[in-house]
Scaffold this active site. Structure first.
Site, short mmCIF file in Angstrom:
data_model
loop_
_atom_site.label_atom_id
_atom_site.label_comp_id
_atom_site.label_asym_id
_atom_site.label_seq_id
_atom_site.Cartn_x
_atom_site.Cartn_y
_atom_site.Cartn_z
N HIS A 69 -66.90 2.79 47.25
CA HIS A 69 -66.66 1.44 47.75
C HIS A 69 -67.37 0.32 47.01
O HIS A 69 -66.74 -0.65 46.60
CB HIS A 69 -67.02 1.36 49.23
CG HIS A 69 -66.08 2.11 50.11
ND1 HIS A 69 -66.37 2.47 51.41
CD2 HIS A 69 -64.83 2.56 49.89
CE1 HIS A 69 -65.34 3.11 51.94
NE2 HIS A 69 -64.40 3.18 51.04
N ASP A 80 -72.24 0.63 52.87
CA ASP A 80 -72.31 1.66 51.84
C ASP A 80 -73.43 1.45 50.82
O ASP A 80 -73.77 2.37 50.08
CB ASP A 80 -70.94 1.79 51.15
CG ASP A 80 -69.89 2.29 52.14
OD1 ASP A 80 -68.75 1.81 52.11
OD2 ASP A 80 -70.23 3.17 52.96
#
Lengths: 369, 368
Positions: free
Chosen positions: A208, A306
């Site tokens: 991500h 993330d």
């Protein structure tokens, strides 16, 4: 033998998918959302259940899932549950853990799915703070079972279903027994060595943030683009491969045999047509990702979750194992600037978990005990 | 009175603009390029067609020659209008013709230009007593419409120039300003070398839009669309590192928005705002410029090799951490599959290896 009772903590995309699928499979399903967000996220389900829609050729059934209980009462939600799935973004795990910790009882299995790094450690700290010494099992999987999104307060579609995930308890000595219980719900699950493995195995960590950072202008600009199909270009792919190489090198030093993410994608999504000779190739053409549009702001869990719960812990594991992490560190530095947030201060790394003083050997002993 | 002569080395966009400009002002011009084919059309037609802010027409350039000796003969100033990576080859070519007290102007220097050129000539055994100057950015905005035809959109920009050795600034300024009265002398080469505009906003714009650029072949406006508020924050952070390096080396640099304003490339409000995003968004001359079609472009290679690469190395000499620059360069290495750290102009090439800040300053003042 009676089917297990499950409880889903959370009311987002993932939580809806878990709850709906398990209800369609015949389990008793309760759901919990914290009071603050209950009205907005879960109250409609209490009245109307969840409509479960399947895209792509998946081995599960859609339909109307009549959820047994959808509540903001934590005790009611977990009471009697055999397995409790915590399916929320990592930055919300703490709040949910604090809500339910007082009410967990002997024998209950809590599965953080996904955990990202340190989920079980954090939950264990919270159990201790709550003064609850019940003999529970805290466990993690490396990712979520489903790829999909809510499209209304009472419906969710999924386009991906993982054929098997890795599961580890903290400490690892509890894994085998707990896995046998959970395999009644998800028969394809297998064991991971320990929670270091599960904590380092979420593809989100590697996928991500690099795509966000290297497509930052397009994210913030008007107009839509497909996150993987458009966002993973050859140059972006090379950075992703470097982050992946750093992760695998750290895994080796931790005594883990981490499965490369390319293999993970093929294992999970090969059934849906995912293929490729390299990780970027598989990502950029994965049929499961064909509807995934990119975020339109930097203030998104792809960076807010993330990085503090994936990349920064990875970087800290790099330091403790002596593995250089130029790509991971570069992405972190730029994510901090692009979001304008103190992601390092918020990170769930070893130091912030109160484990900063451990040596490599001590850390490995602790997770394997 | 003999006509003054300027030798212009590098017959690209900048060199041709300069050649036309200097000829229109009545100077003799020697024009040379390492690649003879660049000069073919000019030699054939005997000069240059020009248009834009210097007027429109044709001017003779009899001194266009693939013989470097001819081009530089009796020149009062030798000016290089070439990219940073071209400096070595031109130094080699120029070597046999250099005499003590010759003045060479790198327009622009790019980061590390004058320092590296000085070091190259020293290593090649050039005579002592040379004066090497550099501007911080090209004093023209121009492009070749086609070979032999140049469009000039800006000239006489008040760019800065510095001198190595600094102690001969007066002499150098007299020569430089006799051709370019608008150029402003500054005391330290670190002032010009750290004021490389392109180094500040090109690499972030390329790296942080790498996916967009590759996926659409650069189908967006590089500055207007590509420098978003978040990317502006990265440029602000990079710029803060640059300013800290300047401060450590004893120079007070203009922050990027103000620097862009001083080039007439953005508004005064933007300069005052201190925001790289606002500066880029309000940059009228840059508004419609599209991104390169590929990452394989000077915005990446040159602006790291002769841009943030040497700035980061100067940071190491100055004891200033550069996490933002390092992050961008590291990612560029992986994106492009190149070792920019190895290839960028480093302290050794700038003649500064092992020197303290005080020693570096003394060196740039006194020369070798």
């Amino acid at each position: 033998m009676a089917k297990a009772k499950v409880c889903i903590l959370g009311a987002g995309n993932g939580a809806f998918a878990y709850a709906a699928d398990l209800k369609m499979k015949g389990f008793h399903v309760s759901m919990f959302e914290v009071q603050e967000f209950y009205e907005q996220n879960l109250s409609a389900v209490a009245k109307g259940g969840i409509d479960f829609n399947i895209r792509n050729n998946l081995p599960i059934c859609g339909g109307h899932a009549a959820i047994d209980l959808a509540t903001d009462d934590p005790q009611a939600a977990v009471s009697g549950a055999d397995v409790i799935f915590l399916v929320v973004p990592s930055f919300a795990q703490k709040a949910f853990a604090k809500a339910v910790a007082p009410y967990l009882t002997d024998g209950q299995i809590v599965v953080l799915g996904p955990s990202n790094f340190g989920g079980a450690f954090e939950f264990a700290n919270i159990m201790e703070e709550a003064g609850n010494t019940a003999d529970i099992v805290l466990a993690e999987t490396e990712c979520m079972m489903y790829s999909g999104f809510k499209d209304s307060p009472t419906s969710v579609w999924v386009s991906g279903y993982k054929m098997g995930m890795k599961f580890a308890a903290y400490p690892a000595s509890k894994t085998a027994a707990a896995l046998r219980a959970v395999q009644q719900i998800y028969p394809e699950w297998t064991s991971a060595v320990n929670v270091l493995e599960t904590g380092m195995s979420n593809v989100n960590t590697v996928f991500h943030a690099p795509i966000m950072v290297l497509n930052a202008g397009r994210v913030e600009s008007p107009g839509e683009f497909l996150f993987y199909w458009d966002g993973v270009t050859p140059g972006v792919g090379r950075v992703i491969e470097q982050v992946e190489a750093e992760r695998l090198a750290i895994g080796r030093r931790l005594g883990l045999n981490l499965k490369p993410h390319l293999q993970v994608l093929i294992d999970w999504y090969g059934i849906s047509g995912c293929k490729g000779d390299t990780l970027p190739e598989a990502m950029a053409t994965n049929p499961v990702y064909q509807w995934d549009t990119a975020p339109s702001t930097m203030q998104h869990r792809f960076l807010l979750e993330d990085v503090p719960y994936g990349m920064i812990p990875l970087e800290s594991l790099g330091k403790i194992t002596g593995v250089p992490t130029p790509a991971t560190t570069a992405i972190i530095e730029l994510a901090v600037l692009l979001t304008g947030l103190d992601l390092r201060g918020a990170a769930r790394d070893l130091t912030n978990l109160g484990m900063g003083g451990l040596s490599l050997e001590q850390l490995i002993s602790l997770v394997n005990a | 009175m003999t006509k003054k002569k300027i030798a212009i080395l590098g017959a690209g966009n900048g060199g041709c603009a300069a050649a036309a400009d200097m000829r229109l002002k009545g100077y003799e011009v020697g024009l040379y390029d390492l690649f003879p084919s660049t000069l073919t059309k000019i030699c054939e037609q005997g000069g240059l067609y020009y248009s834009g802010v210097i007027g429109e027409g044709f001017v003779t350039v009899k001194g266009a020659s693939s013989d470097l000796g001819q081009a530089v003969k009796d020149a009062d100033l030798i000016m290089l209008t070439v990219p940073g990576p071209g400096h070595r080859a031109y130094a080699e070519a120029l070597l046999p013709y250099l005499k003590p007290n010759d003045i060479v102007l790198l327009n622009p220097g790019h980061t590390g230009g004058a320092l590296r050129f000085t070091q190259l000539l020293k290593e090649m055994g050039a005579p002592q007593g040379l004066i090497i100057c550099e501007t911080n950015t090209l004093s023209y905005i121009s492009r070749l419409e086609c070979s032999g035809r140049v469009i000039v959109s800006s000239y006489e920009k008040p760019v800065m120039f510095s001198v190595i050795p600094g102690k001969r600034q007066g002499e150098a300024a007299a020569a430089v300003q006799s051709f370019f009265p608008a150029m402003v002398p500054v005391d330290s080469v670190f002032q010009t070398t750290l004021s490389n505009l392109n180094a500040i906003f090109h690499p972030p714009g390329m790296v942080l839009n790498a996916g967009w650029l590759e996926n659409t072949n650069g189908n967006f406006r590089f500055y207007y669309d590509g420098i978003t508020p978040a990317i502006g924050s990265v440029i602000d952070s990079l710029d803060a590192e640059r300013l800290a390096i300047g401060k450590a080396l004893g120079v007070e640099l203009m922050a990027f928005p103000r620097l862009l304003y001083s080039m007439d490339s953005t508004t005064e409000q933007a300069a005052v705002s201190g925001s790289a995003y606002i500066a880029c968004h309000e940059s009228a001359p840059n508004r419609f410029i599209k991104a390169p079609e590929t990452l394989d472009d000077r915005y990446m290679h040159e602006d790291i090799h002769s841009g943030i690469g040497p700035i980061a190395y100067l940071g190491r000499m100055a004891g200033v951490p550069t996490p933002t620059m390092d992050a961008l360069i590291n990612l560029a290495c992986f994106i492009m599959g190149r070792d920019y750290w190895r290839d960028a102009i480093n302290l050794h090439q700038m003649g500064l290896a092992g020197k303290s800040i005080a020693e570096a300053k003394a060196y740039t003042y006194a020369g070798y």
